[in-house]
Design an enzyme around this catalytic site. Structure first.
Site, short mmCIF file in Angstrom:
data_model
loop_
_atom_site.label_atom_id
_atom_site.label_comp_id
_atom_site.label_asym_id
_atom_site.label_seq_id
_atom_site.Cartn_x
_atom_site.Cartn_y
_atom_site.Cartn_z
N CYS A 3 0.86 -1.19 0.00
CA CYS A 3 0.00 0.00 0.00
C CYS A 3 0.90 1.23 0.00
O CYS A 3 1.71 1.41 0.91
CB CYS A 3 -0.91 -0.02 1.23
SG CYS A 3 -1.80 1.52 1.50
N CYS A 6 0.62 3.45 3.13
CA CYS A 6 1.28 2.82 4.29
C CYS A 6 2.79 3.03 4.19
O CYS A 6 3.45 3.30 5.20
CB CYS A 6 0.98 1.33 4.35
SG CYS A 6 -0.62 0.93 5.10
N HIS A 45 -3.48 1.53 8.52
CA HIS A 45 -4.21 1.26 7.29
C HIS A 45 -5.71 1.08 7.52
O HIS A 45 -6.13 0.26 8.33
CB HIS A 45 -3.67 0.01 6.60
CG HIS A 45 -4.35 -0.24 5.27
ND1 HIS A 45 -3.90 0.33 4.10
CD2 HIS A 45 -5.46 -0.95 4.96
CE1 HIS A 45 -4.71 -0.04 3.11
NE2 HIS A 45 -5.66 -0.82 3.61
N GLY A 92 -14.46 7.41 -7.42
CA GLY A 92 -13.18 7.82 -7.99
C GLY A 92 -11.98 7.55 -7.11
O GLY A 92 -10.92 8.15 -7.29
N THR A 94 -8.76 5.88 -6.08
CA THR A 94 -7.73 5.13 -6.81
C THR A 94 -6.66 4.54 -5.90
O THR A 94 -5.91 3.67 -6.33
CB THR A 94 -7.04 6.03 -7.87
OG1 THR A 94 -6.42 7.14 -7.21
CG2 THR A 94 -8.04 6.53 -8.90
N HIS A 99 -7.96 8.46 2.66
CA HIS A 99 -7.28 9.75 2.58
C HIS A 99 -8.29 10.86 2.34
O HIS A 99 -9.27 10.67 1.61
CB HIS A 99 -6.20 9.76 1.48
CG HIS A 99 -6.70 9.30 0.14
ND1 HIS A 99 -6.89 7.97 -0.16
CD2 HIS A 99 -7.06 9.99 -0.97
CE1 HIS A 99 -7.33 7.86 -1.40
NE2 HIS A 99 -7.46 9.07 -1.91
N HIS A 101 -8.61 14.60 0.79
CA HIS A 101 -7.98 15.63 -0.02
C HIS A 101 -8.33 16.99 0.58
O HIS A 101 -9.51 17.28 0.78
CB HIS A 101 -8.54 15.63 -1.45
CG HIS A 101 -8.29 14.39 -2.24
ND1 HIS A 101 -7.32 14.31 -3.22
CD2 HIS A 101 -8.88 13.16 -2.22
CE1 HIS A 101 -7.34 13.10 -3.78
NE2 HIS A 101 -8.28 12.40 -3.19
P1 5GP Z 1 -8.06 9.18 -4.96
O1 5GP Z 1 -8.18 9.18 -6.45
O2 5GP Z 1 -7.87 7.77 -4.43
O3 5GP Z 1 -9.11 9.94 -4.23
O4 5GP Z 1 -6.74 9.99 -4.64
C1 5GP Z 1 -5.47 9.45 -4.72
C2 5GP Z 1 -4.51 10.60 -4.83
O5 5GP Z 1 -3.22 10.14 -4.51
C3 5GP Z 1 -4.45 11.21 -6.22
O6 5GP Z 1 -4.79 12.58 -6.16
C4 5GP Z 1 -3.00 10.99 -6.64
O7 5GP Z 1 -2.46 12.06 -7.36
C5 5GP Z 1 -2.29 10.78 -5.32
N1 5GP Z 1 -1.14 9.91 -5.37
C6 5GP Z 1 -1.06 8.70 -5.99
N2 5GP Z 1 0.15 8.15 -5.80
C7 5GP Z 1 0.85 9.04 -5.03
C8 5GP Z 1 2.18 9.03 -4.51
O8 5GP Z 1 2.96 8.09 -4.69
N3 5GP Z 1 2.56 10.11 -3.78
C9 5GP Z 1 1.72 11.17 -3.55
N4 5GP Z 1 2.20 12.16 -2.82
N5 5GP Z 1 0.46 11.20 -4.03
C10 5GP Z 1 0.04 10.15 -4.76
ZN ZN Z 2 -2.31 1.51 3.66
#
Ligand code: 5GP
Ligand code: ZN
Length: 113
Positions: A3, A6, A45, A92, A94, A99, A101
């Protein structure tokens, strides 16, 4: 577990960390969608907001308090900001580690895409 958040929380993977305590970490999103785009995560996690329950729910309070502090530090507490929790496929999400935002520094349109 494989992950990425993590790994960032455990300092096994690099990130631009802006806040950290025993339970919570905040770092800059690698692909920012606004002038300020931070991710706030529980260090432990949790797959998504659907894994919050009566036992572990205090982490949400800590994350919200962290979001308030980061909004103040980034001078967007008065102007406003958006706190977003994408959940599941249609939401959405990913990355399968809970987390929040924290997005700010520009006007946010509604509805989101
Ligand atoms: P989700 O789409 O799950 O709501 O948001 C995942 C976020 O994680 C995305 O905005 C993406 O840009 C960010 N993200 C993905 N991989 C990494 C990473 O390795 N480092 C950082 N700092 N952000 C990441
Ligand atoms: Zn995790």
């Amino acid at each position: 577990m494989d992950c990425i958040f993590c790994k960032i929380a455990g300092h096994e993977m690099a990130a631009n960390i802006v806040f950290e305590d025993d339970d919570v970490m905040a770092f800059r999103d690698i692909n920012p969608q606004a002038p300020i785009h931070l991710l706030i995560v529980p260090k432990k996690h949790l797959g998504s907001i659907m894994e919050i329950n009566e036992e572990n729910g205090e982490i949400i309070n800590k994350i919200i308090r962290t979001a308030q502090n980061l909004a103040r530090q980034n001078n967007i507490d008065s102007k406003g900001f958006r706190l977003v929790v994408n959940t599941g496929n249609d939401g959405g999400q990913t990355v399968g580690h809970l987390h929040f935002h924290l997005l700010g520094g520009r006007f946010m349109t509604w509805p989101p895409g």
